[in-house]
Design a protein around this motif. Structure first.
Motif, PDB file in Angstrom:
ATOM      1  N   GLY A 154       0.798  -1.216   0.000  1.00  0.00           N
ATOM      2  CA  GLY A 154       0.000   0.000   0.000  1.00  0.00           C
ATOM      3  C   GLY A 154       0.832   1.268   0.000  1.00  0.00           C
ATOM      4  O   GLY A 154       0.329   2.350   0.306  1.00  0.00           O
ATOM      5  N   THR A 155       2.093   1.172  -0.378  1.00  0.00           N
ATOM      6  CA  THR A 155       2.972   2.333  -0.354  1.00  0.00           C
ATOM      7  C   THR A 155       2.925   3.059  -1.696  1.00  0.00           C
ATOM      8  O   THR A 155       2.194   2.670  -2.615  1.00  0.00           O
ATOM      9  N   PHE A 156       3.719   4.107  -1.855  1.00  0.00           N
ATOM     10  CA  PHE A 156       3.734   4.888  -3.076  1.00  0.00           C
ATOM     11  C   PHE A 156       4.344   4.087  -4.225  1.00  0.00           C
ATOM     12  O   PHE A 156       5.198   3.215  -4.012  1.00  0.00           O
ATOM     13  N   TYR A 157       3.923   4.423  -5.459  1.00  0.00           N
ATOM     14  CA  TYR A 157       4.494   3.763  -6.634  1.00  0.00           C
ATOM     15  C   TYR A 157       6.010   3.932  -6.678  1.00  0.00           C
ATOM     16  O   TYR A 157       6.734   3.022  -7.064  1.00  0.00           O
ATOM     17  N   GLN A 158       6.486   5.113  -6.292  1.00  0.00           N
ATOM     18  CA  GLN A 158       7.918   5.380  -6.331  1.00  0.00           C
ATOM     19  C   GLN A 158       8.681   4.431  -5.415  1.00  0.00           C
ATOM     20  O   GLN A 158       9.740   3.912  -5.769  1.00  0.00           O
ATOM     21  N   VAL A 159       8.139   4.192  -4.223  1.00  0.00           N
ATOM     22  CA  VAL A 159       8.801   3.301  -3.266  1.00  0.00           C
ATOM     23  C   VAL A 159       8.838   1.876  -3.802  1.00  0.00           C
ATOM     24  O   VAL A 159       9.867   1.183  -3.729  1.00  0.00           O
ATOM     25  N   VAL A 160       7.716   1.405  -4.361  1.00  0.00           N
ATOM     26  CA  VAL A 160       7.683   0.062  -4.948  1.00  0.00           C
ATOM     27  C   VAL A 160       8.679  -0.031  -6.090  1.00  0.00           C
ATOM     28  O   VAL A 160       9.433  -1.013  -6.207  1.00  0.00           O
ATOM     29  N   GLY A 161       8.700   1.008  -6.941  1.00  0.00           N
ATOM     30  CA  GLY A 161       9.624   1.008  -8.067  1.00  0.00           C
ATOM     31  C   GLY A 161      11.077   0.964  -7.632  1.00  0.00           C
ATOM     32  O   GLY A 161      11.894   0.241  -8.224  1.00  0.00           O
ATOM     33  N   ASP A 162      11.422   1.724  -6.592  1.00  0.00           N
ATOM     34  CA  ASP A 162      12.797   1.717  -6.094  1.00  0.00           C
ATOM     35  C   ASP A 162      13.198   0.330  -5.593  1.00  0.00           C
ATOM     36  O   ASP A 162      14.347  -0.099  -5.746  1.00  0.00           O
ATOM     37  N   ASN A 163      12.247  -0.373  -4.997  1.00  0.00           N
ATOM     38  CA  ASN A 163      12.546  -1.698  -4.446  1.00  0.00           C
ATOM     39  C   ASN A 163      12.772  -2.748  -5.522  1.00  0.00           C
ATOM     40  O   ASN A 163      13.534  -3.704  -5.313  1.00  0.00           O
ATOM     41  N   SER A 184       6.190   5.258 -13.003  1.00  0.00           N
ATOM     42  CA  SER A 184       5.203   5.153 -14.079  1.00  0.00           C
ATOM     43  C   SER A 184       5.010   3.707 -14.509  1.00  0.00           C
ATOM     44  O   SER A 184       3.897   3.289 -14.848  1.00  0.00           O
ATOM     45  N   THR A 185       6.083   2.938 -14.474  1.00  0.00           N
ATOM     46  CA  THR A 185       5.977   1.515 -14.802  1.00  0.00           C
ATOM     47  C   THR A 185       5.150   0.785 -13.755  1.00  0.00           C
ATOM     48  O   THR A 185       4.299  -0.038 -14.086  1.00  0.00           O
ATOM     49  N   VAL A 186       5.383   1.098 -12.479  1.00  0.00           N
ATOM     50  CA  VAL A 186       4.597   0.473 -11.410  1.00  0.00           C
ATOM     51  C   VAL A 186       3.121   0.823 -11.575  1.00  0.00           C
ATOM     52  O   VAL A 186       2.243  -0.036 -11.434  1.00  0.00           O
ATOM     53  N   SER A 187       2.843   2.080 -11.904  1.00  0.00           N
ATOM     54  CA  SER A 187       1.460   2.505 -12.109  1.00  0.00           C
ATOM     55  C   SER A 187       0.812   1.736 -13.251  1.00  0.00           C
ATOM     56  O   SER A 187      -0.314   1.244 -13.134  1.00  0.00           O
ATOM     57  N   ASN A 188       1.536   1.612 -14.371  1.00  0.00           N
ATOM     58  CA  ASN A 188       1.004   0.885 -15.528  1.00  0.00           C
ATOM     59  C   ASN A 188       0.796  -0.586 -15.225  1.00  0.00           C
ATOM     60  O   ASN A 188      -0.195  -1.197 -15.642  1.00  0.00           O
ATOM     61  N   VAL A 189       1.736  -1.166 -14.484  1.00  0.00           N
ATOM     62  CA  VAL A 189       1.636  -2.585 -14.130  1.00  0.00           C
ATOM     63  C   VAL A 189       0.445  -2.819 -13.209  1.00  0.00           C
ATOM     64  O   VAL A 189      -0.349  -3.747 -13.415  1.00  0.00           O
ATOM     65  N   ALA A 190       0.305  -1.973 -12.188  1.00  0.00           N
ATOM     66  CA  ALA A 190      -0.815  -2.134 -11.247  1.00  0.00           C
ATOM     67  C   ALA A 190      -2.151  -2.027 -11.974  1.00  0.00           C
ATOM     68  O   ALA A 190      -3.085  -2.792 -11.701  1.00  0.00           O
ATOM     69  N   LYS A 191      -2.231  -1.110 -12.912  1.00  0.00           N
ATOM     70  CA  LYS A 191      -3.470  -0.940 -13.676  1.00  0.00           C
ATOM     71  C   LYS A 191      -3.743  -2.154 -14.546  1.00  0.00           C
ATOM     72  O   LYS A 191      -4.864  -2.695 -14.564  1.00  0.00           O
TER      73      LYS A 191
END
Length: 271
Positions: free
Chosen positions: A45-54, A60-67
């Motif tokens: 449930g964290t920010f897309y940026q945090v998930v992406g960094d991990n 933007s990729t995390v956002s597209n993937v989640a969608k």
């Protein structure tokens, strides 16, 4: 820790033909990578940026993937989910407590499996209206089920939907209310488990349609995890006493009369 392998194996056969290729700068992400990125977002449930960094991708990729993953899962298969203020018609999503919410109708069983859901209504819409405009309502009004659904006093009393007595006047009615309350704790626990398992459902920083897709995806995942006995990360405590809803009480004369007959018969024969 979650057993990601079980969930991943259950999903791969579903998602291969439905997920679009999403790129990560120099190369595309595999279906496995997309699903794992989405799972990390749902669970944290964290920010897309945090998930992406991990995981080594941009936000933007995390956002597209989640969608993409959420939409793929949503085509397979009521608590409130907190969302950010929408850019359009934001007043529709404000509930009676002044918060922006999606109102979700969930039907569950004693094993915490979600058997029916409606995920599309703004937080300002009452539970009774969501029920009356659902396919479930039309089906059960036409074809009486072999059993009953329990609901709180925000719902109408129907032959197939039992609500508690607003004021028990006999010991038998009081016993009915007690049994009703204890049994209805299952749906309260289901709501708690769903939000405990998917921390993203505590606050979604996306527009309403995207939020609905994510919620549906989490519901599908919840059922898969429950059927495969995937434990929560921590021990989940039993819910507290069931509270009456902060919504207007529902009165419907015609349907209520038949519902009263059924409820009185249950009290007379079993309590």
């Amino acid at each position: 820790r979650w057993n990601w392998v079980i969930l991943l194996n259950c999903w791969l056969t579903i998602t291969y033909n439905t997920l679009n290729t999403i790129t990560r700068r120099s190369h595309s992400l595999s279906v496995e990578e997309q699903v794992l990125i989405a799972l990390r977002f749902y669970a944290s449930g964290t920010f897309y940026q945090v998930v992406g960094d991990n995981v080594g991708v941009d936000k933007s990729t995390v956002s597209n993937v989640a969608k993409a993953v959420s939409i793929a899962l949503a085509i397979i298969d009521c608590t409130h989910v907190h969302i950010q203020a929408p850019h359009e018609r934001d007043w529709e999503y404000i509930n009676r407590k002044g918060r922006y919410r999606i109102n979700i109708q969930l039907v569950g069983d004693a094993d915490l499996i979600i058997t029916n859901c409606v995920v599309k209504w703004p937080g300002s819409v009452y539970d009774a209206r969501i029920l009356r405009e659902s396919a479930l309502y039309r089906e059960l009004q036409t074809n009486r089920p072999d059993g009953i659904i329990l609901g709180d006093s925000a719902y109408p009393l129907l032959p197939w939907l039992m609500t508690p007595f607003l004021a028990a006047t006999t010991p038998a009615q009081a016993r009915f209310n007690t049994a009703h309350c204890k049994t209805r704790c299952a749906i309260q626990r289901l709501n708690g488990v769903l939000k405990r398992r998917f921390a993203c459902l505590n606050y979604l920083r996306v527009e309403p349609q995207g939020a609905c897709n994510i919620i549906l995806a989490c519901i599908v995942l919840h059922n898969i995890a429950t059927r495969h006995n995937v434990p929560l990360c921590e021990v989940y405590d039993a819910p507290g006493p069931v509270e009456e809803p902060d919504q207007p009480l529902v009165f419907c004369r015609n349907e209520g009369l038949t519902g009263h007959v059924v409820r009185d018969a249950i009290v007379r024969n079993y309590f």
